[in-house]
Enzyme design. Structure first.
Site, short mmCIF file in Angstrom:
data_model
loop_
_atom_site.label_atom_id
_atom_site.label_comp_id
_atom_site.label_asym_id
_atom_site.label_seq_id
_atom_site.Cartn_x
_atom_site.Cartn_y
_atom_site.Cartn_z
N ARG A 31 7.46 4.95 -4.73
CA ARG A 31 8.08 5.83 -5.99
C ARG A 31 6.90 6.63 -6.62
O ARG A 31 5.64 6.54 -6.12
CB ARG A 31 8.69 4.86 -6.94
CG ARG A 31 7.93 4.23 -7.71
CD ARG A 31 8.63 3.10 -8.40
NE ARG A 31 7.79 1.96 -9.42
CZ ARG A 31 8.31 0.77 -9.78
NH1 ARG A 31 9.26 0.38 -9.28
NH2 ARG A 31 7.61 0.10 -10.29
N TRP A 76 -3.74 -8.15 -18.58
CA TRP A 76 -4.09 -7.06 -17.57
C TRP A 76 -5.51 -6.91 -17.55
O TRP A 76 -6.14 -6.98 -16.38
CB TRP A 76 -3.04 -6.21 -18.09
CG TRP A 76 -1.92 -6.06 -17.12
CD1 TRP A 76 -1.63 -4.93 -16.45
CD2 TRP A 76 -0.78 -6.73 -17.31
NE1 TRP A 76 -0.07 -4.91 -15.67
CE2 TRP A 76 0.17 -6.18 -16.36
CE3 TRP A 76 -0.56 -7.94 -17.80
CZ2 TRP A 76 1.38 -6.75 -15.92
CZ3 TRP A 76 0.64 -8.40 -17.78
CH2 TRP A 76 1.61 -8.05 -16.84
N HIS A 81 6.15 -4.81 -3.66
CA HIS A 81 5.33 -4.96 -4.69
C HIS A 81 4.68 -6.24 -4.39
O HIS A 81 5.16 -7.11 -3.26
CB HIS A 81 5.93 -5.39 -6.07
CG HIS A 81 5.78 -4.47 -6.82
ND1 HIS A 81 6.22 -3.01 -6.63
CD2 HIS A 81 5.39 -3.92 -8.29
CE1 HIS A 81 5.81 -2.01 -7.77
NE2 HIS A 81 5.37 -2.49 -8.58
N ASP A 107 -1.26 -6.80 -11.79
CA ASP A 107 -0.61 -7.31 -10.43
C ASP A 107 -1.62 -8.08 -9.45
O ASP A 107 -1.24 -8.66 -8.54
CB ASP A 107 -0.41 -5.87 -9.64
CG ASP A 107 0.69 -5.21 -10.12
OD1 ASP A 107 1.08 -5.51 -11.52
OD2 ASP A 107 1.58 -4.50 -9.38
N ASP A 147 0.14 -0.73 -6.97
CA ASP A 147 1.31 -1.61 -7.17
C ASP A 147 2.37 -1.57 -6.18
O ASP A 147 2.95 -2.55 -5.88
CB ASP A 147 1.68 -1.44 -8.68
CG ASP A 147 2.17 0.02 -8.79
OD1 ASP A 147 1.77 0.98 -8.36
OD2 ASP A 147 3.47 0.06 -9.67
N GLU A 166 4.63 6.08 -8.85
CA GLU A 166 3.77 5.30 -9.60
C GLU A 166 2.51 5.15 -8.52
O GLU A 166 1.58 5.71 -8.80
CB GLU A 166 4.33 4.05 -9.75
CG GLU A 166 3.55 3.20 -10.81
CD GLU A 166 4.51 2.16 -11.42
OE1 GLU A 166 3.84 1.59 -12.20
OE2 GLU A 166 5.71 1.95 -10.95
N GLU A 170 9.55 -6.09 -6.21
CA GLU A 170 9.10 -6.09 -7.39
C GLU A 170 9.78 -7.13 -8.55
O GLU A 170 9.09 -7.69 -9.48
CB GLU A 170 9.12 -4.74 -7.96
CG GLU A 170 8.62 -4.72 -9.53
CD GLU A 170 8.72 -3.06 -9.97
OE1 GLU A 170 7.99 -2.83 -11.03
OE2 GLU A 170 9.53 -2.34 -9.47
#
Length: 919
Positions: free
Chosen positions: A499, A560, A794, A508, A495, A501, A778
């Site tokens: 950061r 998702w 993103h 996505d 994604d 993540e 994002e």
């Protein structure tokens, strides 16, 4: 830039063939096995073979082929097909031809070529192609032991901010005979670098690709014949942490999955000229140390390197390793061993900084000019023990310092300690950063931009799409998308790259993967990702939101996990890959049934987790909208999307020739859902859905759920919301934006699609670009929202924008009835407001080009159609008599055409053509 305008009135079209310039050349190129450019060590026992026909003449069609596969190059050159001779096969298929020869054994080499028969004559492939089999059976690894060092060393930290030094391993071997060929098979967890006699093997970085190592472990294969010699040789590896020794240890163990300390299993398979063979394996005779220069390598926090601890010639023979430890036998990861069938990452480019400025505190801020993903190489001179510190970020604060709050607890810092021996050049080995700006400290002399080079790192996949138009904003958005997509290809689609993540979120890429496929040859990447999703499925059928499930997010929703189905559909549509549907259909059906049994109530899907994620909020400071009028009902989203997925499952069942009962099941279930959906959400008096958000109306319209003959009225509701309520701006989030641009165009408002694409005021993609974005944010308001969630790299908000660029604006679309661009639909929206578009796409059959421009009196369109394909070309002419083809009127040629909705639709064979439309 000169602008051209087309005035409406009477139009004459001239179609000019370029074949007069042709040199009558036809060739066979791009021979591929399983769509891999370097298929070493595959584990598909019936691999698929493909090729392209290249020609500079028009109307080249394949009528047949003959494939010859041999076990040696010598046999192939003699046409001795000791593995497979297909014989002449009457077929126009040139992709995904299944190998049907002798059983391919462990480590089997195969050399192949193809003879192609066309309507222009017989063609032989000019160069042979090669593939080799990997280690096909788990048992063949049984005497190869996993080795490593299962503990922390002095200076390491097993904590939230994990710090673990790299493992260095070495083994001297003696090859007593002349070598014919040799290959290395390596599983280095989490990441490895491989050396033989001091030379790095391969140009890959951050290898292998990540998986859930408890489910499957990928091995890489290298032909190392040229690296070895008779006598003494040295094998060396460095093991980094990657996703194996997770970035965060002893921290949220209920959420974050970790796998243990780095470890390795390796085989060196040597065949000698006398026919004998030898296998060198990992065992406890290897030596290991953690006392090397890589003190720490953590994907979130960075890499620390102490050049004073470098071990000169550690990967050469005769190095003194007496102080090294004997490698330990360690527990295997647990997952099944598989050949890696997708490329590793590579350094795919370089970026030179555009400026460096000193800060009041004496540090320097380096500006790369582009938000990028990879790392920084530095050059420095100084004294032994001096430290250079590099701190990475995507943007700056108002005072010119780094903006790091959006990185959360990722430290994103590299530290290099000098050895003090003249000019030193260094770059990290086992990490990557997402950044545009770097704070540099520790230089004793003032650094310049020449001290640094940015290395762009992503999967070694080809860029296959280009796009430019008359609109500068659209061009910048395309460039931003390009940089964002490639930076987030990390052996899986993640994604974000900056950061704490960096996770492979399914939502996505639900439609995003489709758009990405026009820019990048992402077929093998996404085929691998489908395997990751399948491996993450629970025994009862549940699919997580993140796969591989490095984070345990099994929340059960539709939008998702449904990506499992939509990505398979993309691979079939764009690349003609039927195999992924056959392979994954049982698991997909298992999920469909699981959701029905657990969450379908009164024929509506009741479970939704994220809603229309990231709808543009009404205030620039908000992350999520608090205005209920902007929020789409979650049950509506889940039910509509589940209905949409059922249509795809019916399509898959038809493709597979599955039991007709499956088709009846999907028909019955979707019929009930459609009826219940309209009964609950359709407002008959207003001809809209639920609370009339664009997404609420868009999903049933795009999915074919609207009651018969009311589609236009529902579309009117969408138009009113876009044009009046939101004043020509985006109001959809991740879900609605996946269908927005195409639906507006397909229902007759391409001008409104264009307005959304070219806006530069909030909220829009152009707003991001106007405010300095060089990738995709994002959030629509990523420059002003609370920093807890505003990654500046993103791709989830792209929705179907890139699909619209190619299919609706450039006119490059694969006919769903003939997947993989066997038949191309070329039907641009000429009346958007754009004055020119120039696009290309390298399909599996070859390059498709579409270049059109409008002037005051003309529309000119130059197109290229690959050999062995045809195109349906839509021309804005009411009468065939308005069209001249190759200096002849259309009705005097052999070209097939028909009238459709006041357009002339030509079925054109392969070749290059120019179209001129005059008033």
């Amino acid at each position: 830039m000169k602008k051209f305008f087309l005035h409406t009135t009477f139009i004459i079209i001239t179609l000019i063939s370029f074949s007069a310039k042709a040199q009558n050349k036809i060739s066979i190129t791009n021979l591929q096995c399983e769509m891999l450019n370097n298929p070493e060590g595959i584990d598909v026992v019936q691999p698929r073979l493909s090729w392209q026909i290249q020609s500079d003449i028009n109307d080249v069609r394949q009528t047949g082929y003959q494939i010859i596969v041999a076990s040696t190059l010598e046999n192939l050159n003699l046409d001795k097909a000791d593995l497979w001779n297909s014989g002449k096969v009457e077929s126009n298929e040139s992709v995904h031809i299944i190998y049907k020869g002798k059983r391919l054994e462990n480590r089997q080499n195969a050399f192949w070529k193809v003879i192609v028969y066309t309507n222009k004559g017989e063609i032989k492939s000019g160069n042979e192609s090669h593939f080799s089999m990997g280690i096909l059976n788990y048992a063949d690894w049984k005497s190869t032991r996993w080795i490593g060092y299962e503990k922390a060393s002095a200076g390491d930290s097993i904590s939230q901010y994990s710090k673990l030094s790299a493992r260095y391993l070495r083994k001297e071997i003696n090859l007593k005979k002349q070598i014919k060929n040799a290959k290395v098979y390596i599983m280095g967890m989490g990441l490895y670098e491989l050396y033989i006699n001091g030379n790095k093997i391969g140009d890959q970085v951050l290898a292998p690709v990540p998986t859930d190592y408890t489910k499957n472990v990928k091995y890489n294969v290298f032909d190392v014949t040229s690296e070895l010699k008779e006598g003494k040789n040295m094998l060396g590896t460095i093991l980094g942490n990657g996703r194996f020794f997770t970035m965060r240890q002893d921290y949220k163990p209920y959420k974050i999955k970790t796998f243990g300390y780095p470890k390795m299993a390796l085989q060196l398979f040597v065949e000698y000229t006398d026919g004998s063979k030898e296998i060198i394996r990992t065992d406890d005779t290897w030596k290991i140390t953690t006392n090397g220069p890589i003190l720490s390598n953590n994907e979130y926090d960075g890499e620390e390197y102490d050049a004073r601890k470098e071990m000169k010639n550690w990967n050469m023979i005769n190095f003194d390793d007496k102080k090294w430890l004997a490698a330990e036998y360690v527990q295997e990861p647990g997952g099944f061993y598989e050949a890696q069938m997708t490329p590793n990452m590579k350094i795919m480019g370089e970026v030179k900084p555009i400026s460096i400025k000193q800060t009041p505190k004496g540090t320097y801020i380096l500006d790369m000019g582009q938000n990028m993903v990879g790392w920084l190489q530095l050059k420095v001179k100084g004294k032994s023990g001096e430290k250079i510190t590099l701190k990475f970020a995507e943007s700056l604060q108002a005072d010119g310092s780094l903006y790091i709050e959006n990185l959360r607890d990722a430290r994103t810092t590299d530290v290099y300690t000098l050895k003090g021996e003249g000019e030193e050049i260094w770059e990290p080995t086992f990490i990557f950063h997402g950044f545009r700006f770097v704070e540099v400290s520790g230089y004793t002399a003032k650094p310049t931009v020449d001290n640094f080079v940015g290395k762009v790192v992503y999967d070694d996949i080809k860029t296959i799409g280009t796009f430019e138009s008359s609109d500068a904003t659209m061009n910048q958005i395309f460039k931003n998308a390009y940089w964002g997509i490639r930076g987030n290809y990390k052996g899986m689609p993640i994604d974000c790259p900056q950061r704490n993540e960096r996770q492979p979120w399914l939502g996505d890429r639900t439609t995003g993967a489709y758009g990405e496929s026009f820019l990048f040859d992402n077929q093998t990447l996404y085929a691998k990702w489908l395997d990751d999703i399948k491996n993450a499925q629970t025994a009862d059928g549940g699919i997580p939101d993140v796969a591989p499930a490095f984070w345990r997010y099994y929340g059960d929703n539709v939008t998702w996990p449904g990506t499992y189905i939509t990505v398979a559909d993309m691979l079939y549509q764009q690349f003609g890959d039927k195999k992924v549907i056959e392979k994954h259909y049982p698991s997909m059906k298992k999920w469909v049934v699981y959701m029905e049994q657990n969450y379908l109530v009164k024929d509506l899907m009741t479970k939704d987790k994220y809603g229309d994620w990231c709808v543009p909020p009404e205030s620039l400071e908000l992350i999520h909208s608090k205005d209920s009028a902007r929020t789409t009902n979650g049950e509506l989203i889940a039910s509509a999307f589940y209905y949409h997925l059922l249509q795809k499952m019916k399509k898959f069942a038809t493709i597979n020739g599955t039991n007709p009962e499956d088709i009846k099941y999907y028909d019955s279930l979707s019929g009930r859902i459609k009826m219940a959906f309209n009964a609950k959400f359709f407002n008959a008096g207003k001809n809209n859905y639920a609370n009339n958000t664009v997404t609420a109306n868009l999903l049933p319209l795009a999915f074919g759920m609207v009651p018969e003959n009311l589609e236009a009225k529902v579309f009117d509701a969408i138009i009113h919301e876009v044009e009046v309520t939101y004043k020509g701006h985006i109001s959809t989030g991740v879900i609605g934006t996946q269908f927005l641009m195409r639906t507006l165009s397909e229902y007759g408002r391409p001008d409104l699609s264009y307005k959304l694409a070219s806006n530069d005021t909030y909220p829009s993609w152009g707003y991001m670009a106007k405010n300095g974005a060089t990738t995709i944010w994002e959030l629509w308001n990523g420059n002003t929202a609370d920093p807890k969630m505003n990654s500046q790299n993103h791709v989830m908000l792209l929705g179907d924008l890139l699909i619209w660029y190619y299919e609706n604006i450039a006119g490059i679309k694969s006919n769903p009835e003939t997947p993989g661009f066997k038949e191309i639909i070329m039907k641009p929206d000429f009346e958007t407001g754009l004055t020119f578009v120039n696009a290309s796409y390298e399909s599996i059959y070859g390059t498709i080009k579409s270049n059109w421009k409008k002037s005051k009196n003309n529309l000119q369109w130059i197109i290229t159609i690959p050999a062995n394909t045809v195109a349906k070309v839509y021309l804005p002419a009411t009468n065939a008599s308005d069209i001249v083809l190759n200096d002849k009127k259309l009705n005097q040629t052999e070209i097939s055409y028909q009238t459709e909705n006041n357009k002339q639709v030509l079925t054109l064979p392969s070749g290059s053509y120019a179209i001129r439309v005059k008033r």
